[in-house]
Design an enzyme around this catalytic site. Structure first.
Site, mmCIF file in Angstrom:
data_model
loop_
_atom_site.group_PDB
_atom_site.id
_atom_site.type_symbol
_atom_site.label_atom_id
_atom_site.label_comp_id
_atom_site.label_asym_id
_atom_site.label_seq_id
_atom_site.Cartn_x
_atom_site.Cartn_y
_atom_site.Cartn_z
ATOM 1 N N LYS A 153 3.921 34.601 65.211
ATOM 2 C CA LYS A 153 2.965 35.008 66.247
ATOM 3 C C LYS A 153 1.771 35.743 65.647
ATOM 4 O O LYS A 153 0.621 35.534 66.059
ATOM 5 C CB LYS A 153 3.666 35.895 67.274
ATOM 6 C CG LYS A 153 4.715 35.163 68.113
ATOM 7 C CD LYS A 153 5.452 36.124 69.028
ATOM 8 C CE LYS A 153 6.520 35.404 69.847
ATOM 9 N NZ LYS A 153 7.279 36.333 70.694
ATOM 10 N N SER A 190 9.626 36.852 75.900
ATOM 11 C CA SER A 190 8.580 37.601 75.185
ATOM 12 C C SER A 190 7.257 37.661 75.938
ATOM 13 O O SER A 190 6.349 38.395 75.539
ATOM 14 C CB SER A 190 8.351 36.984 73.803
ATOM 15 O OG SER A 190 7.846 35.673 73.925
ATOM 16 N N GLY A 242 11.096 26.908 58.336
ATOM 17 C CA GLY A 242 9.707 27.152 58.699
ATOM 18 C C GLY A 242 9.088 25.959 59.371
ATOM 19 O O GLY A 242 9.692 24.882 59.459
ATOM 20 N N PRO A 243 7.861 26.109 59.851
ATOM 21 C CA PRO A 243 7.180 25.019 60.558
ATOM 22 C C PRO A 243 6.933 23.828 59.630
ATOM 23 O O PRO A 243 6.979 23.961 58.401
ATOM 24 C CB PRO A 243 5.861 25.653 61.004
ATOM 25 C CG PRO A 243 6.066 27.125 60.887
ATOM 26 C CD PRO A 243 7.044 27.331 59.796
ATOM 27 N N PRO A 244 6.653 22.648 60.206
ATOM 28 C CA PRO A 244 6.344 21.477 59.371
ATOM 29 C C PRO A 244 5.075 21.693 58.549
ATOM 30 O O PRO A 244 4.144 22.376 58.987
ATOM 31 C CB PRO A 244 6.135 20.354 60.405
ATOM 32 C CG PRO A 244 6.797 20.836 61.648
ATOM 33 C CD PRO A 244 6.688 22.317 61.643
ATOM 34 N N GLY A 245 5.056 21.119 57.360
ATOM 35 C CA GLY A 245 3.855 21.159 56.536
ATOM 36 C C GLY A 245 3.664 22.421 55.733
ATOM 37 O O GLY A 245 2.582 22.655 55.185
ATOM 38 N N THR A 246 4.696 23.268 55.630
ATOM 39 C CA THR A 246 4.556 24.518 54.879
ATOM 40 C C THR A 246 5.056 24.399 53.452
ATOM 41 O O THR A 246 5.141 25.401 52.742
ATOM 42 C CB THR A 246 5.304 25.658 55.604
ATOM 43 O OG1 THR A 246 6.646 25.239 55.878
ATOM 44 C CG2 THR A 246 4.611 26.003 56.911
ATOM 45 N N GLY A 247 5.440 23.188 53.013
ATOM 46 C CA GLY A 247 5.782 22.979 51.605
ATOM 47 C C GLY A 247 7.240 23.140 51.266
ATOM 48 O O GLY A 247 7.572 23.382 50.103
ATOM 49 N N LYS A 248 8.129 22.980 52.236
ATOM 50 C CA LYS A 248 9.555 23.190 51.972
ATOM 51 C C LYS A 248 10.104 22.134 51.016
ATOM 52 O O LYS A 248 10.774 22.458 50.031
ATOM 53 C CB LYS A 248 10.335 23.163 53.299
ATOM 54 C CG LYS A 248 9.935 24.244 54.273
ATOM 55 C CD LYS A 248 10.771 24.220 55.536
ATOM 56 C CE LYS A 248 10.515 22.971 56.362
ATOM 57 N NZ LYS A 248 9.145 22.894 56.881
ATOM 58 N N THR A 249 9.837 20.867 51.319
ATOM 59 C CA THR A 249 10.374 19.782 50.491
ATOM 60 C C THR A 249 9.749 19.777 49.102
ATOM 61 O O THR A 249 10.455 19.643 48.087
ATOM 62 C CB THR A 249 10.136 18.423 51.178
ATOM 63 O OG1 THR A 249 10.720 18.464 52.489
ATOM 64 C CG2 THR A 249 10.760 17.300 50.386
#
Length: 784
Positions: free
Chosen positions: A728, A685, A362-369
């Site tokens: 999107k 697209s 997912g995009p940066p800053g979405t809480g993965k780590t």
């Protein structure tokens, strides 16, 4: 027969019987013992003893074991000699003691008897002395004295003899006869009649002999010193060992070996690792601690005994408690939380189940780590994180072989050791940013690590024994999966963490971000408060992202400003509203210009996917006088250019159906531009957006202000599915879009989108481009 009284050269016969010498020579005034075994030579001695006992001695150029064939095998200069003593052991052997008389030069050899005779000329030595000769004599005696000191085989009396000789020629002859030099060198001295030249030649030979003896003595002294040192150390160690045994103390080396043996027994390592440890311990016990190999072996044993081969932490299998921990740490992320709860449920029913290999994309800053750390807390496991961003060396994963200086295990084994258990939650961060170069491909090494069918016997190059990684729960993170090799992606279960809606961001900020930044800046809850409108204003006006990092930075900036005012006692507490947000953060960075930008025909809003989430994409089209030209600008990629060409071809082919003048294209050029020209853009697209923009331009109709679209087009008028639909749609919701046109085939991708987004956006699913034009431009299609 009586001995001649006068043995000076002029009284010595000029016709002499010649006795060949092998591997030795005789100088005048010197005494030499000889053994005679040849029959003709014995006859020669017998006849000489019956006469004047004077013979001639010539050195043979051949060795004794080769028969002398001609007089040419003899040197032409020799010494006349007087037989002092002669003794016969039997008829075929005689022992002689001869003394040199003078040098002679052979004029001719005379044959005809059983032995060889020669007509000779005696060389009379002229006695001369000057300072140069005296200096040469002193130098030779000094060097010869050193040779005697370095040569155990030479008696010390020879030093006194050398000092007592006053004649330079005799001194040179005496020293030359004593030196251990080649027979050719001695013959050279014998042939040198000039005394000065002879002294120079002997000086050269003496210096050469002295250099050899000094070098040999140096080598012997060094070897003996090394041996003495080793023997001394050995004796001292043995004495120290005996003393310690008497005192009841153990040797430090044996204590260390015993400690390693105890660690090996306590570590409960597998049989293969135990055998390797015992083998290395035996090597260690035979080494001296000062050896470099000792350090290598002890470091290896340290690693083997420190790894948690069978130490595990107990899992928290209470699914309700785990769910509570996950909900406490993170808002939303329902799909990821559900997968963890499912894993716990399976572990509860089947304790020996293997750990999953998850990939949070997912995009940066979405809480993965941070989600990985939360999962470890929920499971009650240790958490280890390593970043793979920029890693290019395979040894980072598998370790270095022990042949290299400073070798260590790879980062996987290092992480397991730090965790202290064999079942931690192991996060491999930024797996999409792994590189490769001449040192290997780390992603290829990760294939074994992240494969449950192989990682039960993971082999690190340093350990060189198998380690079981099947109990480890691996979690990887990536911003985009396109750069992850297919083989590696196939081994992971991908969970997509999409961006957050505005409402979700407000709730996350209220629950997590504001309290964290408040504490970080030393503020109390009563000193700063944010209202909801202020948070919405920060999200829409100061950040444009799928995640939350920039939002947290803006909240931190406000907290710093408030902390400054409180520290300077300007205020006691602050309530953050829209007005104060602008005061602390400055003017708006992002404004919504959707309504203004789409009021003109030829401008349509599309939706794009980026590695940081979804984004809006404006397509602008205009026409000018020209001849069928098509200009594309905005740093478009090849695929996007082809979409524009396909859209124009479709419109020209269906101009009559769309109500467009067919002759328009013969007299006009078309220009399509995609703003944000500094940003490269590509992908299929935007096809429906470009087609709609062109039709809007040619029909002079505008699209609805809150409408966006995405989809690929074909020349036959079909709308094909595209990727990144979830991102999107979230971008459209953040921008306040109310209507979205997407391909019919992408309807299934809306299942994971938050209900709030679904309820606030009107979705139109289309199969044909004519359907897009009906919705977007509300035009009538002929024949439809």
């Amino acid at each position: 027969m009586e001995q001649p009284q006068d043995l000076s050269p002029e009284h010595i016969p000029t016709l002499l019987p010649i006795l060949p010498l092998f591997d030795t020579t005789l100088f005048p005034k010197m005494v030499l013992p000889l053994i005679i075994m040849a029959r003709d030579s014995i006859q020669l001695i017998d006849e000489a003893m019956s006469k004047d006992r004077i013979i001639g001695l010539l050195v043979s150029k051949t060795s004794y074991d080769k028969e002398m064939e001609t007089p040419g095998d003899l040197y032409r200069v020799g010494s006349s000699a007087l037989i002092l003593k002669m003794a016969k052991a039997d008829e075929n052997k005689a022992q002689l003691l001869v003394q040199g008389l003078s040098r002679f030069q052979v004029k001719e050899f005379i044959k005809g008897q059983a032995y060889l005779k020669a007509q000779v000329t005696h060389i009379r030595e002229i006695d001369q002395k000057n300072k140069r000769i005296e200096a040469l004599m002193a130098n030779i005696v000094g060097q010869f004295t050193k040779i005697i000191a370095l040569s155990p085989g030479l008696p010390q009396e020879m030093e006194a003899m050398a000092n007592s000789i006053q004649e330079p020629g005799i001194l040179a002859d005496m020293i030359a006869s004593t030196l251990n030099i080649k027979i050719e060198d001695k013959q050279q001295v014998l042939e040198t009649a000039d005394v000065k030249k002879r002294l120079n030649e002997v000086t050269r030979l003496v210096n050469h002999q002295l250099e050899i003896l000094e070098l040999g003595n140096k080598i012997q002294t060094q070897v003996k010193g090394d041996m003495d040192k080793r023997q001394r150390e050995y004796y001292l160690r043995e004495q120290l060992k005996a003393i310690k045994e008497e005192l009841g103390e153990k040797d430090e080396d044996s204590v260390e070996v015993d400690e390693y043996r105890a660690k090996i027994d306590e570590s409960n390592m597998p049989e293969e690792a135990s055998k390797e440890a015992e083998r290395e311990l035996k090597r260690l016990s035979r080494m001296h601690p000062s050896s470099s190999e000792y350090t290598v072996a002890s470091t290896y044993l340290d690693w083997l005994t420190a790894i948690p081969w069978n130490q595990s932490t107990s899992d928290n299998l209470d699914t309700k408690k785990a769910r509570k921990v996950l909900d406490r740490d993170h808002y939303g992320l329902g799909k990821a939380k559900k997968r963890i709860i499912e894993y716990l449920a399976v572990r509860k029913l089947k304790p020996d189940s293997k750990g999953p290999i998850l990939c949070f994309a997912g995009p940066p800053g979405t809480g993965k780590t941070s989600l990985g750390r939360s999962i470890a807390n929920a499971l009650g496991r240790k958490f280890i994180r390593i970043s793979l961003g920029g890693v290019r060396d395979e040894a980072e994963i598998r370790g270095h072989r022990r042949t290299y200086v400073g070798a260590l295990p790879g980062r996987i084994i290092q992480g397991i050791r730090r965790a202290g258990s064999n079942n931690p939650v192991f996060m491999l961060d930024e797996i999409d940013k792994v590189g490769s170069d001449f040192r290997g491909d780390p992603s290829a090494a990760l294939l074994e690590v992240l494969d449950p069918e192989q990682n039960f016997s993971f082999s690190d190059h340093y350990l060189d024994v198998a380690f079981d990684l099947s109990k480890v729960m691996f979690i990887t993170t990536a911003n985009m999966l396109d750069t992850v090799p297919p083989a590696l992606r196939d081994r992971m279960e991908v969970l997509e963490l999409l961006g957050y809606t505005e409402d979700e961001k407000v709730k996350i900020a209220t629950r997590y971000l504001i309290p964290r930044q408040r504490n970080a800046h030393g503020l109390k809850a009563s000193q700063i408060r944010f209202n909801k409108t202020a948070l919405n204003h920060i999200i829409s006006g100061y950040t444009r992202e799928a995640g939350l990092r920039n939002m947290e930075r803006e909240i931190a900036a406000i907290c710093r400003g408030v902390a400054t005012k409180i520290a300077e006692k300007e205020v006691k507490k602050v309530r953050i509203n829209i007005k104060s947000v602008r005061q602390y953060l400055g003017p708006l960075r992002f404004t919504r210009q959707i309504s203004e930008r789409t009021l003109t025909p030829g401008v349509v809003m599309g939706l794009a996917w980026t590695p940081t989430g979804g984004a809006l994409l404006f397509i602008e089209a205009t026409a000018m006088k020209g001849k069928k030209g098509l200009t594309l600008t905005g740093q478009l990629g090849d695929v996007m250019k082809e979409s524009a060409t396909a859209a124009l071809s479709f419109i020209r082919a269906n101009a009559d159906t769309l109500g467009i003048d067919e002759n328009f294209f013969d007299t006009h050029d078309i220009h399509i531009h995609v703003p944000a020209g500094a940003t490269p853009k590509d992908g299929p697209s935007a096809g429906v957006t470009m087609m709609t923009a062109l039709v809007s331009l040619l029909t002079a109709k505008t699209v609805a202000q809150d409408l966006a679209m995405t989809g690929e087009i074909t020349l036959r008028g079909h709308v094909l599915p595209v990727g990144g639909v979830k991102e999107k749609m979230l971008a459209a919701h953040r921008a306040g879009i109310k209507t979205v046109i997407i391909p019919k085939w992408n309807e299934k991708d809306l299942e994971d989108i938050p209900e709030k987004v679904k309820s606030e956006i009107n979705f139109h699913f289309v199969d044909y481009m004519t359907d897009v034009l009906k919705i977007a431009l509300k035009i009538h299609i002929k024949g439809k």
